[in-house]
Design a protein around this motif. Structure first.
Motif, PDB file in Angstrom:
ATOM      1  N   GLY A  75     -38.888  32.927   5.996  1.00 50.91           N
ATOM      2  CA  GLY A  75     -38.524  31.538   6.226  1.00 50.91           C
ATOM      3  C   GLY A  75     -39.654  30.547   6.005  1.00 50.91           C
ATOM      4  O   GLY A  75     -40.674  30.853   5.379  1.00 50.91           O
ATOM      5  N   PHE A  76     -39.452  29.339   6.531  1.00 48.24           N
ATOM      6  CA  PHE A  76     -40.452  28.290   6.363  1.00 48.24           C
ATOM      7  C   PHE A  76     -41.763  28.676   7.030  1.00 48.24           C
ATOM      8  O   PHE A  76     -42.840  28.302   6.564  1.00 48.24           O
ATOM      9  N   SER A  77     -41.683  29.443   8.090  1.00 50.23           N
ATOM     10  CA  SER A  77     -42.891  29.885   8.783  1.00 50.23           C
ATOM     11  C   SER A  77     -43.810  30.654   7.836  1.00 50.23           C
ATOM     12  O   SER A  77     -45.022  30.414   7.796  1.00 50.23           O
ATOM     13  N   ALA A  78     -43.241  31.575   7.059  1.00 52.26           N
ATOM     14  CA  ALA A  78     -44.044  32.345   6.101  1.00 52.26           C
ATOM     15  C   ALA A  78     -44.570  31.442   4.990  1.00 52.26           C
ATOM     16  O   ALA A  78     -45.713  31.588   4.547  1.00 52.26           O
ATOM     17  N   TRP A  79     -43.732  30.506   4.536  1.00 53.92           N
ATOM     18  CA  TRP A  79     -44.160  29.567   3.495  1.00 53.92           C
ATOM     19  C   TRP A  79     -45.353  28.738   3.983  1.00 53.92           C
ATOM     20  O   TRP A  79     -46.361  28.605   3.297  1.00 53.92           O
ATOM     21  N   LYS A  80     -45.236  28.196   5.188  1.00 51.32           N
ATOM     22  CA  LYS A  80     -46.298  27.348   5.734  1.00 51.32           C
ATOM     23  C   LYS A  80     -47.573  28.148   5.979  1.00 51.32           C
ATOM     24  O   LYS A  80     -48.674  27.674   5.705  1.00 51.32           O
ATOM     25  N   ILE A 113     -32.021  29.086  -2.933  1.00 58.59           N
ATOM     26  CA  ILE A 113     -32.833  29.741  -1.917  1.00 58.59           C
ATOM     27  C   ILE A 113     -32.551  29.060  -0.587  1.00 58.59           C
ATOM     28  O   ILE A 113     -32.706  27.848  -0.458  1.00 58.59           O
ATOM     29  N   VAL A 114     -32.134  29.842   0.390  1.00 61.85           N
ATOM     30  CA  VAL A 114     -31.780  29.323   1.708  1.00 61.85           C
ATOM     31  C   VAL A 114     -32.821  29.814   2.705  1.00 61.85           C
ATOM     32  O   VAL A 114     -33.267  30.961   2.637  1.00 61.85           O
ATOM     33  N   HIS A 115     -33.202  28.932   3.627  1.00 64.63           N
ATOM     34  CA  HIS A 115     -34.142  29.365   4.662  1.00 64.63           C
ATOM     35  C   HIS A 115     -33.967  28.552   5.933  1.00 64.63           C
ATOM     36  O   HIS A 115     -33.455  27.437   5.920  1.00 64.63           O
ATOM     37  N   CYS A 116     -34.399  29.153   7.030  1.00 62.28           N
ATOM     38  CA  CYS A 116     -34.565  28.451   8.300  1.00 62.28           C
ATOM     39  C   CYS A 116     -36.030  28.668   8.683  1.00 62.28           C
ATOM     40  O   CYS A 116     -36.867  28.835   7.800  1.00 62.28           O
ATOM     41  N   THR A 117     -36.343  28.691   9.939  1.00 56.43           N
ATOM     42  CA  THR A 117     -37.745  28.864  10.320  1.00 56.43           C
ATOM     43  C   THR A 117     -38.256  30.261   9.985  1.00 56.43           C
ATOM     44  O   THR A 117     -39.318  30.416   9.387  1.00 56.43           O
ATOM     45  N   TYR A 118     -37.500  31.294  10.361  1.00 54.13           N
ATOM     46  CA  TYR A 118     -37.933  32.672  10.121  1.00 54.13           C
ATOM     47  C   TYR A 118     -37.005  33.441   9.188  1.00 54.13           C
ATOM     48  O   TYR A 118     -37.282  34.586   8.845  1.00 54.13           O
ATOM     49  N   SER A 119     -35.881  32.850   8.820  1.00 56.01           N
ATOM     50  CA  SER A 119     -34.865  33.494   7.971  1.00 56.01           C
ATOM     51  C   SER A 119     -34.404  34.825   8.548  1.00 56.01           C
ATOM     52  O   SER A 119     -34.269  35.817   7.841  1.00 56.01           O
ATOM     53  N   GLN A 120     -34.145  34.799   9.844  1.00 55.93           N
ATOM     54  CA  GLN A 120     -33.634  36.002  10.499  1.00 55.93           C
ATOM     55  C   GLN A 120     -32.153  35.880  10.844  1.00 55.93           C
ATOM     56  O   GLN A 120     -31.434  36.866  10.784  1.00 55.93           O
ATOM     57  N   VAL A 121     -31.693  34.683  11.227  1.00 56.98           N
ATOM     58  CA  VAL A 121     -30.293  34.524  11.623  1.00 56.98           C
ATOM     59  C   VAL A 121     -29.632  33.384  10.842  1.00 56.98           C
ATOM     60  O   VAL A 121     -28.718  33.610  10.055  1.00 56.98           O
ATOM     61  N   ARG A 122     -30.087  32.163  11.069  1.00 54.31           N
ATOM     62  CA  ARG A 122     -29.426  31.001  10.457  1.00 54.31           C
ATOM     63  C   ARG A 122     -29.515  31.002   8.941  1.00 54.31           C
ATOM     64  O   ARG A 122     -28.528  30.712   8.257  1.00 54.31           O
ATOM     65  N   GLY A 123     -30.675  31.317   8.395  1.00 52.74           N
ATOM     66  CA  GLY A 123     -30.828  31.351   6.939  1.00 52.74           C
ATOM     67  C   GLY A 123     -29.906  32.367   6.286  1.00 52.74           C
ATOM     68  O   GLY A 123     -29.145  32.029   5.374  1.00 52.74           O
ATOM     69  N   PRO A 124     -29.943  33.632   6.740  1.00 52.38           N
ATOM     70  CA  PRO A 124     -29.036  34.621   6.148  1.00 52.38           C
ATOM     71  C   PRO A 124     -27.556  34.272   6.337  1.00 52.38           C
ATOM     72  O   PRO A 124     -26.749  34.459   5.425  1.00 52.38           O
ATOM     73  N   LYS A 125     -27.203  33.745   7.505  1.00 59.22           N
ATOM     74  CA  LYS A 125     -25.802  33.376   7.736  1.00 59.22           C
ATOM     75  C   LYS A 125     -25.384  32.263   6.777  1.00 59.22           C
ATOM     76  O   LYS A 125     -24.321  32.334   6.152  1.00 59.22           O
ATOM     77  N   ALA A 126     -26.213  31.238   6.635  1.00 55.48           N
ATOM     78  CA  ALA A 126     -25.898  30.139   5.719  1.00 55.48           C
ATOM     79  C   ALA A 126     -25.831  30.634   4.277  1.00 55.48           C
ATOM     80  O   ALA A 126     -24.984  30.187   3.501  1.00 55.48           O
ATOM     81  N   ALA A 127     -26.698  31.566   3.911  1.00 55.34           N
ATOM     82  CA  ALA A 127     -26.679  32.116   2.553  1.00 55.34           C
ATOM     83  C   ALA A 127     -25.367  32.856   2.292  1.00 55.34           C
ATOM     84  O   ALA A 127     -24.772  32.713   1.217  1.00 55.34           O
ATOM     85  N   ARG A 128     -24.906  33.636   3.266  1.00 55.15           N
ATOM     86  CA  ARG A 128     -23.620  34.341   3.114  1.00 55.15           C
ATOM     87  C   ARG A 128     -22.470  33.349   2.981  1.00 55.15           C
ATOM     88  O   ARG A 128     -21.600  33.501   2.122  1.00 55.15           O
ATOM     89  N   ARG A 145     -32.825  24.502   8.931  1.00 55.22           N
ATOM     90  CA  ARG A 145     -33.394  24.378  10.279  1.00 55.22           C
ATOM     91  C   ARG A 145     -32.719  23.235  11.031  1.00 55.22           C
ATOM     92  O   ARG A 145     -32.329  22.235  10.446  1.00 55.22           O
ATOM     93  N   ASP A 146     -32.610  23.387  12.341  1.00 54.12           N
ATOM     94  CA  ASP A 146     -31.996  22.377  13.210  1.00 54.12           C
ATOM     95  C   ASP A 146     -33.083  21.706  14.038  1.00 54.12           C
ATOM     96  O   ASP A 146     -33.943  21.025  13.505  1.00 54.12           O
ATOM     97  N   TYR A 147     -33.045  21.973  15.346  1.00 60.77           N
ATOM     98  CA  TYR A 147     -33.982  21.414  16.320  1.00 60.77           C
ATOM     99  C   TYR A 147     -35.434  21.738  15.988  1.00 60.77           C
ATOM    100  O   TYR A 147     -36.349  21.039  16.405  1.00 60.77           O
ATOM    101  N   ASP A 148     -35.661  22.800  15.244  1.00 60.40           N
ATOM    102  CA  ASP A 148     -37.017  23.242  14.942  1.00 60.40           C
ATOM    103  C   ASP A 148     -37.584  22.604  13.672  1.00 60.40           C
ATOM    104  O   ASP A 148     -38.704  22.901  13.275  1.00 60.40           O
TER     105      ASP A 148
END
Length: 138
Positions: free
Chosen positions: A120-125, A67-82, A29-32
């Motif tokens: 992502g972290f949103s689901a975890w939280k 395990i890689v994640h961002c807030t929702y794991s829709q864009v940044r998380g999957p891209k970083a995982a790749r 996660r960045d700004y979020d």
């Protein structure tokens, strides 16, 4: 290139309880990022991921699962995982050591599996926000 898989928050919680030393969690996660994180996670913001991840690769290669994640794991998380998966594979193919094909194959088989945290972290939280010890705070 290997196919990346998703892991549910429930499965990740189980892994954290059963074998925390065999996994690494990478928070991109960045700004979020608001000062809350999954216990033991390493923060490598997506906007500096390429420049920063290399300093962590040696430690990450010792783990069984990443395990890689961002807030929702829709864009940044999957891209970083790749990207991470490719960096790990390149570490073997670009090794300066003289390795036989069978040695390289064994190294590839022992690479950690890279997962994306589903939701992502949103689901975890949402799932574990009220449970002690499942969210750390800065």
């Amino acid at each position: 290139m290997s196919t990346l898989s998703y892991v549910s928050p429930d499965a990740l919680k189980g892994w954290l309880m059963e074998s925390p030393n065999e996994i690494s969690i990478i928070d991109v996660r960045d700004y979020d990022y608001e000062g809350e994180r999954i216990p033991g996670s390493v923060r490598i913001p997506s906007d500096t991921f390429l420049a920063s991840v290399d300093q962590h690769v040696d430690d990450l290669m010792k783990k069984r699962s990443l395990i890689v994640h961002c807030t929702y794991s829709q864009v940044r998380g999957p891209k970083a995982a790749r990207v991470l998966s490719e960096i790990l594979r390149n570490r073997i193919t670009e090794s300066k050591e003289k390795l036989s094909l069978s040695q390289k194959e064994k190294l590839f088989q022992n690479l950690p599996t890279v997962y994306i945290l589903h939701g992502g972290f949103s689901a975890w939280k949402r799932r574990y926000g009220g449970q002690q010890g499942l969210i750390e705070y800065d």
